[in-house]
Design a protein around this motif. Structure first.
Motif, PDB file in Angstrom:
ATOM      1  N   LEU A 163      39.811  35.645  35.254  1.00  0.00           N
ATOM      2  CA  LEU A 163      40.631  34.516  35.732  1.00  0.00           C
ATOM      3  C   LEU A 163      42.108  34.745  35.409  1.00  0.00           C
ATOM      4  CD1 LEU A 163      38.469  31.376  34.903  1.00  0.00           C
ATOM      5  CD2 LEU A 163      39.443  31.934  37.140  1.00  0.00           C
ATOM      6  N   ALA A 164      42.388  35.177  34.193  1.00  0.00           N
ATOM      7  CA  ALA A 164      43.783  35.427  33.805  1.00  0.00           C
ATOM      8  C   ALA A 164      44.396  36.542  34.640  1.00  0.00           C
ATOM      9  CB  ALA A 164      43.855  35.772  32.316  1.00  0.00           C
ATOM     10  N   ALA A 165      43.629  37.586  34.892  1.00  0.00           N
ATOM     11  CA  ALA A 165      44.133  38.714  35.689  1.00  0.00           C
ATOM     12  C   ALA A 165      44.436  38.285  37.121  1.00  0.00           C
ATOM     13  CB  ALA A 165      43.120  39.861  35.683  1.00  0.00           C
ATOM     14  N   VAL A 166      43.533  37.522  37.703  1.00  0.00           N
ATOM     15  CA  VAL A 166      43.698  37.084  39.091  1.00  0.00           C
ATOM     16  C   VAL A 166      44.832  36.058  39.207  1.00  0.00           C
ATOM     17  CG1 VAL A 166      42.545  35.878  41.001  1.00  0.00           C
ATOM     18  CG2 VAL A 166      41.349  37.688  39.753  1.00  0.00           C
ATOM     19  N   ARG A 167      45.015  35.237  38.178  1.00  0.00           N
ATOM     20  CA  ARG A 167      46.160  34.318  38.185  1.00  0.00           C
ATOM     21  C   ARG A 167      47.468  35.106  38.223  1.00  0.00           C
ATOM     22  NH1 ARG A 167      43.376  31.297  34.152  1.00  0.00           N
ATOM     23  NH2 ARG A 167      42.536  29.437  35.136  1.00  0.00           N
ATOM     24  N   ARG A 168      47.492  36.217  37.538  1.00  0.00           N
ATOM     25  CA  ARG A 168      48.705  37.037  37.472  1.00  0.00           C
ATOM     26  C   ARG A 168      48.910  37.844  38.747  1.00  0.00           C
ATOM     27  NH1 ARG A 168      53.534  37.048  35.719  1.00  0.00           N
ATOM     28  NH2 ARG A 168      54.271  39.001  34.905  1.00  0.00           N
ATOM     29  N   ASN A 169      47.799  38.385  39.293  1.00  0.00           N
ATOM     30  CA  ASN A 169      47.883  39.215  40.496  1.00  0.00           C
ATOM     31  C   ASN A 169      46.549  39.145  41.224  1.00  0.00           C
ATOM     32  OD1 ASN A 169      47.875  41.374  42.363  1.00  0.00           O
ATOM     33  ND2 ASN A 169      49.349  42.509  41.142  1.00  0.00           N
ATOM     34  N   TRP A 170      46.537  38.582  42.417  1.00  0.00           N
ATOM     35  CA  TRP A 170      45.291  38.395  43.148  1.00  0.00           C
ATOM     36  C   TRP A 170      44.564  39.711  43.397  1.00  0.00           C
ATOM     37  CZ3 TRP A 170      44.540  40.815  47.804  1.00  0.00           C
ATOM     38  CH2 TRP A 170      45.667  41.242  48.503  1.00  0.00           C
ATOM     39  N   LYS A 171      45.293  40.815  43.428  1.00  0.00           N
ATOM     40  CA  LYS A 171      44.664  42.116  43.690  1.00  0.00           C
ATOM     41  C   LYS A 171      43.753  42.563  42.553  1.00  0.00           C
ATOM     42  CE  LYS A 171      48.370  43.679  46.690  1.00  0.00           C
ATOM     43  NZ  LYS A 171      49.453  44.648  46.872  1.00  0.00           N
ATOM     44  N   ALA A 172      43.861  41.931  41.400  1.00  0.00           N
ATOM     45  CA  ALA A 172      42.984  42.259  40.269  1.00  0.00           C
ATOM     46  C   ALA A 172      41.532  41.930  40.572  1.00  0.00           C
ATOM     47  CB  ALA A 172      43.447  41.528  39.017  1.00  0.00           C
ATOM     48  N   LEU A 173      41.296  41.051  41.544  1.00  0.00           N
ATOM     49  CA  LEU A 173      39.931  40.695  41.926  1.00  0.00           C
ATOM     50  C   LEU A 173      39.110  41.943  42.243  1.00  0.00           C
ATOM     51  CD1 LEU A 173      37.901  38.431  42.560  1.00  0.00           C
ATOM     52  CD2 LEU A 173      38.804  38.424  44.899  1.00  0.00           C
ATOM     53  N   GLU A 174      39.734  42.946  42.805  1.00  0.00           N
ATOM     54  CA  GLU A 174      39.054  44.195  43.167  1.00  0.00           C
ATOM     55  C   GLU A 174      38.376  44.857  41.960  1.00  0.00           C
ATOM     56  OE1 GLU A 174      40.340  48.691  44.638  1.00  0.00           O
ATOM     57  OE2 GLU A 174      41.765  47.045  44.854  1.00  0.00           O
ATOM     58  N   PHE A 175      38.907  44.645  40.767  1.00  0.00           N
ATOM     59  CA  PHE A 175      38.411  45.332  39.575  1.00  0.00           C
ATOM     60  C   PHE A 175      37.446  44.485  38.746  1.00  0.00           C
ATOM     61  CE2 PHE A 175      42.671  46.887  40.627  1.00  0.00           C
ATOM     62  CZ  PHE A 175      42.309  48.161  41.039  1.00  0.00           C
ATOM     63  N   ALA A 176      37.182  43.273  39.201  1.00  0.00           N
ATOM     64  CA  ALA A 176      36.232  42.402  38.507  1.00  0.00           C
ATOM     65  C   ALA A 176      34.809  42.884  38.755  1.00  0.00           C
ATOM     66  CB  ALA A 176      36.391  40.966  39.007  1.00  0.00           C
ATOM     67  N   SER A 177      33.891  42.447  37.913  1.00  0.00           N
ATOM     68  CA  SER A 177      32.472  42.781  38.112  1.00  0.00           C
ATOM     69  C   SER A 177      32.007  42.181  39.437  1.00  0.00           C
ATOM     70  CB  SER A 177      31.644  42.207  36.964  1.00  0.00           C
ATOM     71  OG  SER A 177      31.616  40.792  37.046  1.00  0.00           O
ATOM     72  N   PRO A 178      30.945  42.730  40.021  1.00  0.00           N
ATOM     73  CA  PRO A 178      30.431  42.179  41.288  1.00  0.00           C
ATOM     74  C   PRO A 178      30.118  40.677  41.189  1.00  0.00           C
ATOM     75  CG  PRO A 178      29.395  44.285  40.822  1.00  0.00           C
ATOM     76  CD  PRO A 178      30.210  43.928  39.603  1.00  0.00           C
ATOM     77  N   GLU A 179      29.565  40.251  40.063  1.00  0.00           N
ATOM     78  CA  GLU A 179      29.229  38.832  39.899  1.00  0.00           C
ATOM     79  C   GLU A 179      30.481  37.957  39.958  1.00  0.00           C
ATOM     80  OE1 GLU A 179      28.413  41.170  37.436  1.00  0.00           O
ATOM     81  OE2 GLU A 179      26.430  41.561  38.256  1.00  0.00           O
ATOM     82  N   LEU A 180      31.553  38.406  39.320  1.00  0.00           N
ATOM     83  CA  LEU A 180      32.773  37.603  39.312  1.00  0.00           C
ATOM     84  C   LEU A 180      33.550  37.729  40.618  1.00  0.00           C
ATOM     85  CD1 LEU A 180      33.949  37.953  35.615  1.00  0.00           C
ATOM     86  CD2 LEU A 180      32.690  36.088  36.707  1.00  0.00           C
ATOM     87  N   ARG A 181      33.389  38.828  41.332  1.00  0.00           N
ATOM     88  CA  ARG A 181      34.012  38.926  42.667  1.00  0.00           C
ATOM     89  C   ARG A 181      33.368  37.937  43.624  1.00  0.00           C
ATOM     90  NH1 ARG A 181      33.868  44.668  41.880  1.00  0.00           N
ATOM     91  NH2 ARG A 181      32.098  44.794  43.313  1.00  0.00           N
ATOM     92  N   ALA A 182      32.167  37.475  43.300  1.00  0.00           N
ATOM     93  CA  ALA A 182      31.475  36.484  44.134  1.00  0.00           C
ATOM     94  C   ALA A 182      31.636  35.057  43.588  1.00  0.00           C
ATOM     95  CB  ALA A 182      29.991  36.833  44.218  1.00  0.00           C
ATOM     96  N   ASP A 183      32.338  34.895  42.495  1.00  0.00           N
ATOM     97  CA  ASP A 183      32.535  33.580  41.877  1.00  0.00           C
ATOM     98  C   ASP A 183      33.513  32.763  42.718  1.00  0.00           C
ATOM     99  OD1 ASP A 183      34.183  31.703  40.085  1.00  0.00           O
ATOM    100  OD2 ASP A 183      32.526  32.234  38.741  1.00  0.00           O
ATOM    101  N   ARG A 184      33.079  31.627  43.169  1.00  0.00           N
ATOM    102  CA  ARG A 184      33.871  30.788  44.082  1.00  0.00           C
ATOM    103  C   ARG A 184      35.252  30.439  43.515  1.00  0.00           C
ATOM    104  NH1 ARG A 184      33.572  27.157  48.311  1.00  0.00           N
ATOM    105  NH2 ARG A 184      34.613  25.174  47.987  1.00  0.00           N
TER     106      ARG A 184
END
Length: 134
Positions: A98-119
């Protein structure tokens, strides 16, 4: 166990309290999680929202984050794409992602598959840039 007492103004934010705790104990802000009852306080939350005008004080609970989690939170809060350097279990840590994505939305790419699917995380990522859904 009682750690410390911080005398705070009702207009203070939770972040201000954390800074007070840091100055008294040395526990860094990024290591701290503050709770009022069972609810974790966001850094921006004002103390006046926690108790009525007639109440003079409020007890908060501080939970210290694990050092590794705090380390990675600090890194991604500075530069969200640092998530790509994180070990797999940190990429699966919801708070860090969450902190990474708040800082830069592109960080979503590096999240675990479960968190990439987190609404909530996906909505946070697409808010600034719809390219995040691709």
């Amino acid at each position: 166990k009682h750690l410390c007492a911080v005398v705070a103004d009702r207009a203070w934010r939770a972040m201000d309290v954390k800074e007070g705790v840091q100055s008294l104990t040395g526990i860094t802000v990024v290591e701290q999680r503050l709770y009022a009852g069972s609810e974790e306080l966001s850094n921006r939350e004002r103390l006046c929202s926690l108790f009525p005008d007639t109440q003079d004080a409020v007890d908060l609970t501080l939970v210290r984050r694990p050092q590794e989690q705090a380390h990675w939170l600090g890194r991604v809060q500075e530069f969200g794409l640092q998530l790509r350097e994180a070990p797999e279990h940190i990429r699966a840590d919801r708070d860090v992602v969450l902190a990474a994505v708040r800082r830069n939305w592109k960080a979503l790419e590096f999240a675990s598959p479960e968190l990439r699917a987190d609404r909530e995380i996906v909505l946070l990522a697409v808010r600034p840039d719809m390219r995040a859904v691709q």
